[in-house]
Scaffold this motif. Structure first.
Motif, PDB file in Angstrom:
ATOM      1  N   ARG A 198       0.824  -1.194   0.000  1.00  0.00           N
ATOM      2  CA  ARG A 198       0.000   0.000   0.000  1.00  0.00           C
ATOM      3  C   ARG A 198       0.861   1.247   0.000  1.00  0.00           C
ATOM      4  O   ARG A 198       1.836   1.332   0.722  1.00  0.00           O
ATOM      5  N   LEU A 199       0.472   2.186  -0.837  1.00  0.00           N
ATOM      6  CA  LEU A 199       1.103   3.500  -0.905  1.00  0.00           C
ATOM      7  C   LEU A 199       0.035   4.536  -0.607  1.00  0.00           C
ATOM      8  O   LEU A 199      -1.117   4.364  -0.988  1.00  0.00           O
ATOM      9  N   THR A 200       0.424   5.607   0.023  1.00  0.00           N
ATOM     10  CA  THR A 200      -0.474   6.736   0.205  1.00  0.00           C
ATOM     11  C   THR A 200       0.171   7.942  -0.443  1.00  0.00           C
ATOM     12  O   THR A 200       1.299   8.304  -0.110  1.00  0.00           O
ATOM     13  N   VAL A 201      -0.526   8.530  -1.407  1.00  0.00           N
ATOM     14  CA  VAL A 201      -0.026   9.684  -2.149  1.00  0.00           C
ATOM     15  C   VAL A 201      -0.880  10.886  -1.776  1.00  0.00           C
ATOM     16  O   VAL A 201      -2.096  10.855  -1.928  1.00  0.00           O
ATOM     17  N   VAL A 202      -0.234  11.935  -1.274  1.00  0.00           N
ATOM     18  CA  VAL A 202      -0.936  13.172  -0.942  1.00  0.00           C
ATOM     19  C   VAL A 202      -0.583  14.189  -2.017  1.00  0.00           C
ATOM     20  O   VAL A 202       0.592  14.429  -2.292  1.00  0.00           O
ATOM     21  N   CYS A 203      -1.618  14.731  -2.665  1.00  0.00           N
ATOM     22  CA  CYS A 203      -1.376  15.688  -3.743  1.00  0.00           C
ATOM     23  C   CYS A 203      -2.464  16.757  -3.736  1.00  0.00           C
ATOM     24  O   CYS A 203      -3.462  16.636  -3.031  1.00  0.00           O
ATOM     25  N   SER A 204      -2.245  17.779  -4.556  1.00  0.00           N
ATOM     26  CA  SER A 204      -3.249  18.835  -4.634  1.00  0.00           C
ATOM     27  C   SER A 204      -4.482  18.305  -5.369  1.00  0.00           C
ATOM     28  O   SER A 204      -4.379  17.461  -6.254  1.00  0.00           O
ATOM     29  N   ARG A 205      -5.620  18.784  -4.978  1.00  0.00           N
ATOM     30  CA  ARG A 205      -6.890  18.340  -5.555  1.00  0.00           C
ATOM     31  C   ARG A 205      -6.932  18.573  -7.071  1.00  0.00           C
ATOM     32  O   ARG A 205      -7.418  17.745  -7.820  1.00  0.00           O
ATOM     33  N   VAL A 227       6.213  13.955  -9.751  1.00  0.00           N
ATOM     34  CA  VAL A 227       5.013  14.247 -10.533  1.00  0.00           C
ATOM     35  C   VAL A 227       4.413  15.554 -10.026  1.00  0.00           C
ATOM     36  O   VAL A 227       4.342  15.799  -8.815  1.00  0.00           O
ATOM     37  N   THR A 228       3.994  16.409 -10.941  1.00  0.00           N
ATOM     38  CA  THR A 228       3.434  17.715 -10.590  1.00  0.00           C
ATOM     39  C   THR A 228       2.240  17.566  -9.645  1.00  0.00           C
ATOM     40  O   THR A 228       1.317  16.801  -9.912  1.00  0.00           O
ATOM     41  N   GLY A 229       2.284  18.302  -8.543  1.00  0.00           N
ATOM     42  CA  GLY A 229       1.177  18.309  -7.590  1.00  0.00           C
ATOM     43  C   GLY A 229       1.345  17.384  -6.411  1.00  0.00           C
ATOM     44  O   GLY A 229       0.630  17.516  -5.415  1.00  0.00           O
ATOM     45  N   VAL A 230       2.275  16.426  -6.465  1.00  0.00           N
ATOM     46  CA  VAL A 230       2.456  15.472  -5.371  1.00  0.00           C
ATOM     47  C   VAL A 230       3.216  16.147  -4.230  1.00  0.00           C
ATOM     48  O   VAL A 230       4.278  16.720  -4.436  1.00  0.00           O
ATOM     49  N   ARG A 231       2.642  16.088  -3.027  1.00  0.00           N
ATOM     50  CA  ARG A 231       3.294  16.670  -1.849  1.00  0.00           C
ATOM     51  C   ARG A 231       4.230  15.663  -1.202  1.00  0.00           C
ATOM     52  O   ARG A 231       5.365  15.968  -0.897  1.00  0.00           O
ATOM     53  N   HIS A 232       3.720  14.443  -0.937  1.00  0.00           N
ATOM     54  CA  HIS A 232       4.569  13.382  -0.419  1.00  0.00           C
ATOM     55  C   HIS A 232       3.934  12.015  -0.632  1.00  0.00           C
ATOM     56  O   HIS A 232       2.747  11.907  -0.910  1.00  0.00           O
ATOM     57  N   VAL A 233       4.785  10.994  -0.514  1.00  0.00           N
ATOM     58  CA  VAL A 233       4.370   9.606  -0.705  1.00  0.00           C
ATOM     59  C   VAL A 233       4.815   8.830   0.533  1.00  0.00           C
ATOM     60  O   VAL A 233       5.939   8.976   0.990  1.00  0.00           O
ATOM     61  N   ARG A 234       3.908   8.022   1.064  1.00  0.00           N
ATOM     62  CA  ARG A 234       4.239   7.125   2.177  1.00  0.00           C
ATOM     63  C   ARG A 234       3.993   5.708   1.701  1.00  0.00           C
ATOM     64  O   ARG A 234       3.031   5.445   0.993  1.00  0.00           O
ATOM     65  N   TRP A 235       4.864   4.798   2.113  1.00  0.00           N
ATOM     66  CA  TRP A 235       4.609   3.406   1.796  1.00  0.00           C
ATOM     67  C   TRP A 235       5.029   2.547   2.959  1.00  0.00           C
ATOM     68  O   TRP A 235       5.769   2.957   3.820  1.00  0.00           O
ATOM     69  N   GLY A 236       4.492   1.323   2.979  1.00  0.00           N
ATOM     70  CA  GLY A 236       4.742   0.400   4.070  1.00  0.00           C
ATOM     71  C   GLY A 236       3.464   0.194   4.863  1.00  0.00           C
ATOM     72  O   GLY A 236       2.450   0.806   4.581  1.00  0.00           O
TER      73      GLY A 236
END
Length: 112
Positions: free
Chosen positions: A27-34, A95-104
């Motif tokens: 599982r990855l969680t990607v936080v980005c602008s709407r 990638v444009t708009g991505v704030r951060h990525v968490r995985w694990g």
């Protein structure tokens, strides 16, 4: 054997799936602008599938900040493909708009 597998999971070690079973899901969680979510989703599917990873599902939900969204991505990944998955997760940060990525899993979250 079942107890041993439970011990391995709790220790954070993934056991090798039995022959004929499905590969492990990560599982990855990607936080980005709407505003950029559609482009992030396209890049995610394109990049992961070209790397040989299968994206199982993408669930988008609102983040704490109203301008952001959080996408929970489930990826089918064999143990030998784990380095490829980690590289793709790191590449998502460009990638444009991505704030951060968490995985694990919840015990081993890694921030980018």
């Amino acid at each position: 054997m079942r107890l041993f597998n439970l011990f391995l999971r709790r220790a954070g070690v993934q056991s090798v799936p039995a022959r004929g079973s499905k590969p492990a899901a990560s599982r990855l969680t990607v936080v980005c602008s709407r505003d950029h979510m559609a482009g992030v989703r396209r890049a995610l599917y394109k990049n992961f599938e070209s790397a040989g990873l299968k994206v199982g599902s993408v669930q988008v939900s609102a983040a704490a900040d109203p301008a952001l969204v959080s996408a929970c991505v489930t990826v089918s990944c064999a143990p030998e493909m784990r380095p490829v998955l980690m590289k793709q997760a790191r590449d998502l940060t460009s990638v444009t708009g991505v704030r951060h990525v968490r995985w694990g899993d919840h015990r081993h979250i890694v921030l980018n």
